[in-house]
Design an enzyme around this catalytic site. Structure first.
Site, mmCIF file in Angstrom:
data_model
loop_
_atom_site.group_PDB
_atom_site.id
_atom_site.type_symbol
_atom_site.label_atom_id
_atom_site.label_comp_id
_atom_site.label_asym_id
_atom_site.label_seq_id
_atom_site.Cartn_x
_atom_site.Cartn_y
_atom_site.Cartn_z
ATOM 1 N N CYS A 9 47.338 33.831 42.110
ATOM 2 C CA CYS A 9 47.194 33.497 43.522
ATOM 3 C C CYS A 9 46.102 34.290 44.217
ATOM 4 O O CYS A 9 45.559 35.232 43.673
ATOM 5 C CB CYS A 9 48.481 33.808 44.275
ATOM 6 S SG CYS A 9 49.940 33.117 43.566
ATOM 7 N N GLY A 35 43.361 30.097 42.316
ATOM 8 C CA GLY A 35 44.533 29.225 42.271
ATOM 9 C C GLY A 35 44.190 27.855 42.798
ATOM 10 O O GLY A 35 43.670 27.737 43.908
ATOM 11 N N ASN A 109 50.459 37.729 46.257
ATOM 12 C CA ASN A 109 49.696 37.633 45.014
ATOM 13 C C ASN A 109 50.222 38.725 44.083
ATOM 14 O O ASN A 109 50.170 39.897 44.437
ATOM 15 C CB ASN A 109 48.205 37.852 45.320
ATOM 16 C CG ASN A 109 47.342 38.025 44.078
ATOM 17 O OD1 ASN A 109 46.353 38.714 44.096
ATOM 18 N ND2 ASN A 109 47.719 37.399 42.988
ATOM 19 N N GLY A 110 50.730 38.329 42.931
ATOM 20 C CA GLY A 110 51.239 39.323 41.978
ATOM 21 C C GLY A 110 52.540 38.874 41.351
ATOM 22 O O GLY A 110 52.853 37.684 41.337
ATOM 23 N N TYR A 250 37.115 38.897 34.259
ATOM 24 C CA TYR A 250 37.177 37.453 34.367
ATOM 25 C C TYR A 250 37.545 36.895 35.743
ATOM 26 O O TYR A 250 36.937 35.956 36.220
ATOM 27 C CB TYR A 250 38.190 36.941 33.333
ATOM 28 C CG TYR A 250 38.506 35.472 33.423
ATOM 29 C CD1 TYR A 250 37.575 34.514 33.034
ATOM 30 C CD2 TYR A 250 39.731 35.029 33.897
ATOM 31 C CE1 TYR A 250 37.860 33.165 33.121
ATOM 32 C CE2 TYR A 250 40.027 33.676 33.974
ATOM 33 C CZ TYR A 250 39.098 32.746 33.595
ATOM 34 O OH TYR A 250 39.375 31.424 33.676
#
Ligand code: SF4
Length: 451
Positions: A9, A35, A109-110, A250
């Site tokens: 996310c 996302g 996010n996580g 990445y």
């Protein structure tokens, strides 16, 4: 090019700007790479919260009319990546709830590593869940806290959760932003040009809305935004930085600055290190786009071998559902990546990619380059072998599907059909990102998990 590994996310928060939801929308565009399954925005007009979320890309979820309904001077937003099977709209964020203190929305996010345990305890006490998201745990923890104000309730709730989280919360009058004590996932603070603040997973969102970078939110820090005053900082946990090194390899966009450093520059450093420790004679260096581009430039500069765009990427391919035969699978890679025959034919090619996960995509790329006439194909990877899955907010295959967990480098080389294969080692990766002592998580290369 990483197959089947995705950042879960991105989050954004805008505070103190009359077009908050529009700025959140533009910021989400910049964060779309983190996302693509669903997107959502919640705004507050001071009286009420408004939420729109839906499956699909940001540009498909929102339009001018919808954004007008997201009124108010504060907004939080989210783009979601979801694994197969949990693609319900209920699992899109922000998560909105009414509770005894009013209304709130949360985007996350996580990954909470103790999510199941916390959920089981809440269910035992009568809580009812609508989704499979960790984020809903937080809603319940905040709603059930015995504190009488939202800030202490948030502090109570985050002390009950473990793992990786960069969070944004919205109430009628305040916005909150927080990172876990390890700072696994990035979250930065910026100032908007006409007043107000922005927080976002990556600074590429700041550039789009002309915001000025102020600083990263610290690991374990809670920032509270309230009209008419500077953001207030509360250090809830002692910071113990363990930033996700894969953000550099990445996930993050090359034009972002994460954990205080340029992503593009760190990727170039990885390529230079790779050329230094894993040299090979060749005629041309080419990247697997987009992930290998900056590292390939670094490799070429360090080695003196010319850099060329030997593979073109088609950016307009979405998901394809053609899977059944080998031939069709090869076609799927060719739809995304095409070889530049005039650059490759008869040449000894070094092809640079960011990582190998299952190995199947690398195998197809090498076959494609050989079919295009490359006399030799040497694969160089700008990170160490990916041997372990991530539990901190990145969706990776199980260990038995990770090729480097099950084969030696020589065996992988044979499997992908390359003339040689070499990876960056952990020390060189840490040098590339200017790591200070032990401030990065490297668990997917080392299996050394932090929590
Ligand atoms: S395990 Fe890998 S992907 Fe997950 S947080 Fe650590 S470095 Fe990042």
């Amino acid at each position: 090019m990483l197959e089947n590994v995705n950042e879960k996310c991105a989050v954004v928060g805008i505070f103190g700007h009359k077009e908050a939801s529009k700025l959140a929308y533009f910021s989400l565009h910049a964060l779309q790479h983190r996302g693509q399954e669903a997107a959502g925005i919640s705004s507050s007009d001071g009286e009420k919260l408004h939420t729109i979320k839906k499956r699909g890309l940001v540009m498909r979820v929102f339009n001018e009319t919808k954004l007008k309904t997201l009124s108010g001077s504060s907004a939080i937003g989210h783009t979601r990546y979801s694994t197969a099977g949990d693609d319900s709209i209920l699992d899109a964020q922000p998560v909105f709830a009414r509770y005894d203190l009013g209304e709130m929305a949360i985007a996350h996010n996580g990954n909470f590593t103790n999510a199941e345990e916390v959920r089981a305890a809440l269910i035992k006490k009568g809580a009812i869940f609508q989704t499979f998201m960790d984020t809903e745990n937080l809603i319940h923890l905040i709603a059930k806290s015995e504190k009488t104000q939202l800030t202490p309730r948030i502090m109570d709730a985050v002390k009950r959760i473990e793992g990786a989280f960069s969070l944004v919360f919205l109430s009628r009058t305040k916005m909150f932003a927080m990172r876990d004590r390890f700072g696994f996932r990035p979250l930065s603070l910026g100032r908007l040009p006409n007043g107000g603040y922005i927080v976002a997973s990556e600074t590429c969102a700041f550039d789009l809305v002309s915001a000025e970078f102020i600083r990263d939110i610290k690991p374990g820090e809670l920032l509270i935004f309230k009209e008419g005053r500077e953001p207030k900082s509360i250090q809830i946990f002692e910071p113990t930085p363990k930033h996700c090194i894969f953000e550099y390899v990445y996930f993050a966009r090359p034009d972002s600055k994460v954990f205080g450093q340029s992503v593009y520059q760190t990727r170039k450093n990885m390529g230079k290190e790779l050329a230094h420790i894993k040299p090979i004679e060749a005629d041309v260096v080419i990247p697997v786009p987009d992930g290998g581009v900056a590292s390939a430039i670094g490799y070429a500069q360090e080695s003196g071998i010319p850099y060329e765009m030997g593979i073109m990427r088609n950016h307009y391919i979405g998901r394809t559902f053609i899977e059944p035969t080998q031939e069709m699978r090869d076609l799927k890679v060719k739809m995304k990546l095409s070889p530049m025959t005039e650059i490759i034919k008869g040449k000894r090619v070094i092809v640079i990619d960011d990582s190998i996960v299952r190995g199947t995509t690398s195998r197809r790329i090498i076959r494609m380059l050989k079919e295009a006439g490359a006399s030799e194909v040497h694969m160089r990877i700008s990170s160490p072998p990916t041997t372990d899955p991530c539990f901190y907010g990145v969706d990776t295959p199980d260990k038995d599907k990770l090729i480097a967990a099950n084969m030696s480098t020589d065996e992988i080389c044979e499997f992908i059909g390359a003339d040689s294969l070499a990876y960056l080692d952990s020390e060189a990766l840490l040098r590339s990102v200017n790591a200070k002592e032990d401030n990065y998580c490297t668990a997917c290369f080392t299996g050394k998990y932090i929590v």
